[in-house]
Design a protein around this motif. Sequence first.
Motif, PDB file in Angstrom:
ATOM      1  N   VAL A  33       0.820  -1.207   0.000  1.00 22.28           N
ATOM      2  CA  VAL A  33       0.000   0.000   0.000  1.00 22.28           C
ATOM      3  C   VAL A  33       0.859   1.264   0.000  1.00 22.28           C
ATOM      4  O   VAL A  33       1.906   1.325   0.636  1.00 22.28           O
ATOM      5  N   GLU A  34       0.390   2.238  -0.763  1.00 23.58           N
ATOM      6  CA  GLU A  34       0.991   3.567  -0.797  1.00 23.58           C
ATOM      7  C   GLU A  34      -0.125   4.602  -0.747  1.00 23.58           C
ATOM      8  O   GLU A  34      -1.267   4.318  -1.118  1.00 23.58           O
ATOM      9  N   LEU A  35       0.217   5.772  -0.281  1.00 22.34           N
ATOM     10  CA  LEU A  35      -0.715   6.894  -0.218  1.00 22.34           C
ATOM     11  C   LEU A  35      -0.291   7.905  -1.282  1.00 22.34           C
ATOM     12  O   LEU A  35       0.588   8.722  -1.049  1.00 22.34           O
ATOM     13  N   PRO A  36      -0.901   7.849  -2.460  1.00 18.54           N
ATOM     14  CA  PRO A  36      -0.432   8.672  -3.576  1.00 18.54           C
ATOM     15  C   PRO A  36      -0.581  10.174  -3.359  1.00 18.54           C
ATOM     16  O   PRO A  36       0.138  10.950  -3.977  1.00 18.54           O
ATOM     17  N   HIS A  37      -1.483  10.587  -2.490  1.00 15.35           N
ATOM     18  CA  HIS A  37      -1.718  12.016  -2.290  1.00 15.35           C
ATOM     19  C   HIS A  37      -1.567  12.419  -0.835  1.00 15.35           C
ATOM     20  O   HIS A  37      -2.182  13.387  -0.384  1.00 15.35           O
ATOM     21  N   GLY A  38      -0.790  11.677  -0.085  1.00 14.34           N
ATOM     22  CA  GLY A  38      -0.641  11.967   1.334  1.00 14.34           C
ATOM     23  C   GLY A  38      -1.745  11.295   2.124  1.00 14.34           C
ATOM     24  O   GLY A  38      -2.579  10.590   1.573  1.00 14.34           O
ATOM     25  N   GLY A  39      -1.750  11.522   3.413  1.00 11.36           N
ATOM     26  CA  GLY A  39      -2.677  10.789   4.254  1.00 11.36           C
ATOM     27  C   GLY A  39      -3.829  11.574   4.824  1.00 11.36           C
ATOM     28  O   GLY A  39      -4.555  11.060   5.662  1.00 11.36           O
ATOM     29  N   ASP A  40      -4.027  12.819   4.386  1.00  9.42           N
ATOM     30  CA  ASP A  40      -5.122  13.612   4.932  1.00  9.42           C
ATOM     31  C   ASP A  40      -6.442  13.221   4.272  1.00  9.42           C
ATOM     32  O   ASP A  40      -6.531  13.139   3.054  1.00  9.42           O
ATOM     33  N   VAL A  41      -7.466  12.996   5.113  1.00 14.09           N
ATOM     34  CA  VAL A  41      -8.769  12.545   4.627  1.00 14.09           C
ATOM     35  C   VAL A  41      -9.769  13.696   4.659  1.00 14.09           C
ATOM     36  O   VAL A  41      -9.942  14.346   5.689  1.00 14.09           O
ATOM     37  N   ALA A  42     -10.424  13.931   3.537  1.00 13.74           N
ATOM     38  CA  ALA A  42     -11.487  14.935   3.473  1.00 13.74           C
ATOM     39  C   ALA A  42     -12.706  14.409   4.230  1.00 13.74           C
ATOM     40  O   ALA A  42     -12.999  13.213   4.195  1.00 13.74           O
ATOM     41  N   ASP A  43     -13.398  15.291   4.914  1.00  9.52           N
ATOM     42  CA  ASP A  43     -14.563  14.894   5.715  1.00  9.52           C
ATOM     43  C   ASP A  43     -15.575  14.093   4.910  1.00  9.52           C
ATOM     44  O   ASP A  43     -16.120  13.108   5.391  1.00  9.52           O
ATOM     45  N   GLY A  44     -15.828  14.472   3.690  1.00 15.92           N
ATOM     46  CA  GLY A  44     -16.808  13.796   2.860  1.00 15.92           C
ATOM     47  C   GLY A  44     -16.398  12.402   2.411  1.00 15.92           C
ATOM     48  O   GLY A  44     -17.218  11.646   1.894  1.00 15.92           O
ATOM     49  N   ASP A  45     -15.132  12.057   2.600  1.00 14.68           N
ATOM     50  CA  ASP A  45     -14.622  10.753   2.172  1.00 14.68           C
ATOM     51  C   ASP A  45     -14.416   9.776   3.327  1.00 14.68           C
ATOM     52  O   ASP A  45     -13.910   8.672   3.124  1.00 14.68           O
ATOM     53  N   MET A  46     -14.809  10.165   4.528  1.00 16.75           N
ATOM     54  CA  MET A  46     -14.537   9.341   5.703  1.00 16.75           C
ATOM     55  C   MET A  46     -15.134   7.939   5.598  1.00 16.75           C
ATOM     56  O   MET A  46     -14.485   6.963   5.957  1.00 16.75           O
ATOM     57  N   ARG A  47     -16.351   7.821   5.097  1.00 20.57           N
ATOM     58  CA  ARG A  47     -16.985   6.500   5.009  1.00 20.57           C
ATOM     59  C   ARG A  47     -16.188   5.590   4.077  1.00 20.57           C
ATOM     60  O   ARG A  47     -15.894   4.435   4.408  1.00 20.57           O
ATOM     61  N   GLU A  48     -15.817   6.110   2.908  1.00 26.05           N
ATOM     62  CA  GLU A  48     -15.055   5.329   1.930  1.00 26.05           C
ATOM     63  C   GLU A  48     -13.706   4.888   2.503  1.00 26.05           C
ATOM     64  O   GLU A  48     -13.319   3.728   2.387  1.00 26.05           O
ATOM     65  N   VAL A  49     -13.009   5.807   3.138  1.00 27.50           N
ATOM     66  CA  VAL A  49     -11.694   5.501   3.702  1.00 27.50           C
ATOM     67  C   VAL A  49     -11.826   4.536   4.877  1.00 27.50           C
ATOM     68  O   VAL A  49     -11.071   3.570   4.996  1.00 27.50           O
ATOM     69  N   ASN A  50     -12.797   4.770   5.746  1.00 28.25           N
ATOM     70  CA  ASN A  50     -12.996   3.887   6.892  1.00 28.25           C
ATOM     71  C   ASN A  50     -13.316   2.467   6.437  1.00 28.25           C
ATOM     72  O   ASN A  50     -12.821   1.499   7.017  1.00 28.25           O
ATOM     73  N   ASP A  51     -14.123   2.324   5.384  1.00 27.78           N
ATOM     74  CA  ASP A  51     -14.429   0.997   4.848  1.00 27.78           C
ATOM     75  C   ASP A  51     -13.162   0.309   4.357  1.00 27.78           C
ATOM     76  O   ASP A  51     -12.950  -0.875   4.614  1.00 27.78           O
ATOM     77  N   ALA A  52     -12.305   1.040   3.664  1.00 30.02           N
ATOM     78  CA  ALA A  52     -11.055   0.468   3.162  1.00 30.02           C
ATOM     79  C   ALA A  52     -10.138   0.050   4.311  1.00 30.02           C
ATOM     80  O   ALA A  52      -9.537  -1.017   4.276  1.00 30.02           O
TER      81      ALA A  52
END
Length: 67
Positions: A33-52
């Motif tokens: 795994v790599e973080l192509p754009h850094g590790g900051d999560v936008a509030d609107g993307d929390m569900r998607e990121v949390n699921d991953a």
Amino acid sequence: MNTKIIVDRDKCLGAGLCTLAPSYFELGDDGKVELPHGGDVADGDMREVNDAVTMCPAEAISLQRDA
């Protein structure tokens, strides 16, 4: 509240389930795994990121929330 993705590449098995959130995760040339754009999560993307994060079988990804 700011949320940052934390990755432990030593734990990563390369299962690729995290790439269900492709804006935040991809697999590098070594298959980990790599973080192509850094590790900051936008509030609107929390569900998607949390699921991953939850789907990672190696528990190599976590979230850090700052107040």
